[in-house]
Design a protein around this motif. Sequence first.
Motif, PDB file in Angstrom:
ATOM      1  N   GLU A  56      25.864 -66.635 -40.728  1.00  0.00           N
ATOM      2  CA  GLU A  56      25.682 -65.788 -39.253  1.00  0.00           C
ATOM      3  C   GLU A  56      24.866 -64.573 -39.466  1.00  0.00           C
ATOM      4  O   GLU A  56      25.696 -63.782 -40.540  1.00  0.00           O
ATOM      5  CB  GLU A  56      27.204 -65.921 -38.296  1.00  0.00           C
ATOM      6  CG  GLU A  56      26.376 -65.772 -37.072  1.00  0.00           C
ATOM      7  CD  GLU A  56      27.805 -65.830 -35.864  1.00  0.00           C
ATOM      8  OE1 GLU A  56      27.769 -64.932 -34.642  1.00  0.00           O
ATOM      9  OE2 GLU A  56      29.047 -65.885 -37.241  1.00  0.00           O
ATOM     10  N   PHE A 116      29.518 -58.136 -40.196  1.00  0.00           N
ATOM     11  CA  PHE A 116      30.888 -59.156 -40.727  1.00  0.00           C
ATOM     12  C   PHE A 116      31.843 -58.020 -41.771  1.00  0.00           C
ATOM     13  O   PHE A 116      31.274 -57.283 -42.532  1.00  0.00           O
ATOM     14  CB  PHE A 116      31.186 -60.321 -41.937  1.00  0.00           C
ATOM     15  CG  PHE A 116      31.830 -61.136 -42.228  1.00  0.00           C
ATOM     16  CD1 PHE A 116      32.613 -61.627 -40.831  1.00  0.00           C
ATOM     17  CD2 PHE A 116      32.595 -60.156 -43.094  1.00  0.00           C
ATOM     18  CE1 PHE A 116      34.075 -62.441 -41.729  1.00  0.00           C
ATOM     19  CE2 PHE A 116      34.211 -61.486 -43.541  1.00  0.00           C
ATOM     20  CZ  PHE A 116      34.865 -61.819 -42.304  1.00  0.00           C
ATOM     21  N   SER A 149      37.627 -66.431 -44.500  1.00  0.00           N
ATOM     22  CA  SER A 149      35.964 -65.862 -43.493  1.00  0.00           C
ATOM     23  C   SER A 149      36.695 -64.364 -43.264  1.00  0.00           C
ATOM     24  O   SER A 149      35.842 -64.022 -42.946  1.00  0.00           O
ATOM     25  CB  SER A 149      37.081 -66.516 -41.298  1.00  0.00           C
ATOM     26  OG  SER A 149      38.172 -65.764 -41.596  1.00  0.00           O
ATOM     27  N   ARG A 171      25.343 -60.105 -43.246  1.00  0.00           N
ATOM     28  CA  ARG A 171      25.430 -61.248 -42.373  1.00  0.00           C
ATOM     29  C   ARG A 171      27.058 -61.477 -42.712  1.00  0.00           C
ATOM     30  O   ARG A 171      27.439 -61.342 -43.501  1.00  0.00           O
ATOM     31  CB  ARG A 171      24.594 -62.282 -42.883  1.00  0.00           C
ATOM     32  CG  ARG A 171      23.403 -61.869 -42.111  1.00  0.00           C
ATOM     33  CD  ARG A 171      21.641 -62.357 -42.424  1.00  0.00           C
ATOM     34  NE  ARG A 171      20.859 -61.835 -42.736  1.00  0.00           N
ATOM     35  CZ  ARG A 171      19.329 -62.292 -42.046  1.00  0.00           C
ATOM     36  NH1 ARG A 171      19.322 -63.803 -41.629  1.00  0.00           N
ATOM     37  NH2 ARG A 171      18.311 -62.028 -41.844  1.00  0.00           N
ATOM     38  N   ASN A 172      27.159 -62.749 -42.136  1.00  0.00           N
ATOM     39  CA  ASN A 172      29.038 -63.241 -42.314  1.00  0.00           C
ATOM     40  C   ASN A 172      28.577 -63.851 -43.497  1.00  0.00           C
ATOM     41  O   ASN A 172      27.967 -64.991 -43.879  1.00  0.00           O
ATOM     42  CB  ASN A 172      29.067 -64.240 -41.165  1.00  0.00           C
ATOM     43  CG  ASN A 172      30.322 -64.875 -41.163  1.00  0.00           C
ATOM     44  OD1 ASN A 172      31.129 -65.367 -42.599  1.00  0.00           O
ATOM     45  ND2 ASN A 172      31.109 -64.854 -40.408  1.00  0.00           N
ATOM     46  N   LYS A 191      28.682 -64.144 -51.791  1.00  0.00           N
ATOM     47  CA  LYS A 191      28.600 -65.294 -50.017  1.00  0.00           C
ATOM     48  C   LYS A 191      29.453 -66.581 -50.941  1.00  0.00           C
ATOM     49  O   LYS A 191      29.216 -66.981 -51.693  1.00  0.00           O
ATOM     50  CB  LYS A 191      27.151 -64.694 -49.530  1.00  0.00           C
ATOM     51  CG  LYS A 191      26.381 -65.695 -50.696  1.00  0.00           C
ATOM     52  CD  LYS A 191      24.874 -64.728 -50.061  1.00  0.00           C
ATOM     53  CE  LYS A 191      23.689 -64.620 -50.657  1.00  0.00           C
ATOM     54  NZ  LYS A 191      23.834 -63.478 -51.772  1.00  0.00           N
TER      55      LYS A 191
END
Length: 708
Positions: free
Chosen positions: A224, A228, A620, A218-219, A300
Amino acid sequence: MNAAHSTRFVYDFDAPPSASEDERLRLLGGKGANLVVMATDLGLPVPPGFVVTTEACRAFLVGSWPDGLSEELVAAMGRLAARAGRRFGDAQDPLLVSVRSGAPVSMPGMMDTVLDLGLNAQTFAGLSHKNGLEFALDCRNRFQESYASVIGRRPPEDPWEQLRAAIEAVFRSWNSDRARAYRAREGISDDLGTAVTVQAMVFGNRGSSSGTGVLFTRNPSTGENAWFGDVLFDAQGEDVVAGTHAPSPIAELDARLPEVAQELRGYCAVLEKHLRDVADIEFTIEDGRLWMLQVRAGKKSPRAALRMASEMAADDEFPLSKAEAVERVMPMLADPPRVFVRAPDIASPIARGLPASPGVAVGAVVTTSDQAVAAGDRGESVILVRDETSPDDVRGMAKAAGVLTSRGGLASHAAVVARGWGIPAVVGAGELSLAEGKLISIDGSTGEVFDGALEGTWEQASEAATLLAWARELGIPVSTQAAGEESERPVSFESPLPIQAHDVVRRPADDVVRILAVRGSVTPEQLAESALVDSRVINPVVDELVNSGAVEKASGALRLTAPGKLAASELYAADRSAVGDERAAQLLDEFHAFDGRMKALVTAWQVRDLAGEQIVNDHSDAAYDGRVIDDLNVLHGDTTAWLAPLANDLRRFDVYRTRLGHALELSRGGDQRYVASPRVDSYHSVWFELHEDLIRLSGKKRSEAAPG
């Protein structure tokens, strides 16, 4: 095996010891335990290999090469050869292996990987004949470079000597200066030892149907639920991590090798559910065949952690309960992220510049740092407007709600400091005609400047609202600020070292004076943070200093008076005498080399290159951020090892090491604030204090202390 040898030192990935998960971790190390999980517990395609246990390391360190280990290695390599279909040292079709360390705990300062071990003149000829000269040369270059880097000499011709030397290098790395310093700071036992993983090489550099990649399930920035990461075709894994090659987005795998992509998606789902968290995965594709090389719970951002926790717990098929989700992100719920939402149909901007530091700020225009400080002390919101800023403007920037400059780019002083401090900033806006006192708004995310207050609302991130609702529903207590009160939450943490409050400083008043000399004006909570003690311990000391006239309180902040500044000068003079004038000056000179690296890292954290153009790092690109934090990890090991002797003489420098270590671990755990934000006890914030302390110890002023 030697009949007198009863302890087993080697375990294959697919035949691990019968033990609990914790015992496996202790014996096989983190890397080895994860490989066993994938290969045995989950049945994923992992290149065959084996683990040399931490017990072997401990035996080696207290004596010599353990009895029976050589025989176990020969037997394990035989089993590995049977699984791989190639033999170690074979001149026709050689088996090459990688050798990696893997302690039971995260240990910066351990050895790097040795790849393609097993190459010599004979095996090189066989590899070349079997796979082509270009491929063989690439493997040999990688082997010689990694071997020389880790073991410090040219590899011998005998593959078995190569293997033993590599394993011994891993064992010895447990007692490297950097590893010892890290364990002392973190309170980790010296008798754990490190395991060694030996694994068959798989090659992502065999052509267009081969490749290597890293991905998050997941990002990690937004949370999201989408892949990724990066994939690099016809390349090896370190090419992605090193940043020497331009990878493709992971989505390119769907277009180039759709069957492999589908297979990988299935493994991602399995690993997420096993970890009950986002998975950070390394993989290699060899001639269209997928191999899983490593997995760990992914780092994260705070907002991503909130989104992941809420979405995972809301999924009935995912093994995470609402209560577990709330507990997982409880520190973030204490101060939930907020998002500014502009009102529709706002007026046109009156100026545009570069979006240097994200966020929206509203305030009256001031044009000097003195004005910003005075207004800030009165509790007023101001925007510091300058042609460009310099180090002399730092104190004004610290009090301003935002910064606006007419000149400068994304790597300018204003941009770098504002991003590091989390202050909205617009730079390079051209000639500005703004009267002092005029109310303006700046949007550091777009580079726009507006007349008056920008209309809009600050809204709590929706994920935080969901989790807070769950907490109320389940009766889980959350801090008062998270529940909606506006009181400011003091930043605090428990020391990773077993330091008791009364042991931190022998003369608390002296330590408070030094901290205020370094930091200038601080809140009581920030003072306690710098001293690494509970505020209840230090508040009585502060009261005594206020009563004596050495410290004054103004607008809730503490600072030294003129007598207090004189006392600080005398304390530093005494410290300088204790360590010696010459050594004090030498320490500052030596620190400049570390400081240059730190400045480069902070800039890299805040600004990155995209197609030759510098842009603000929006975090990002998790792989990019990971490389910066890895570089910070290396700098941290070098700096704290250098600080160790000074910490023996002056106790407060051990406190700096502890605080730096805490900030690094939080950064490595995914909390981006702890790299450079001044809102928390971040790495850069502590570093700034350390630098200022060394300047004062040397007897110089900051303006005199710049490297030549």
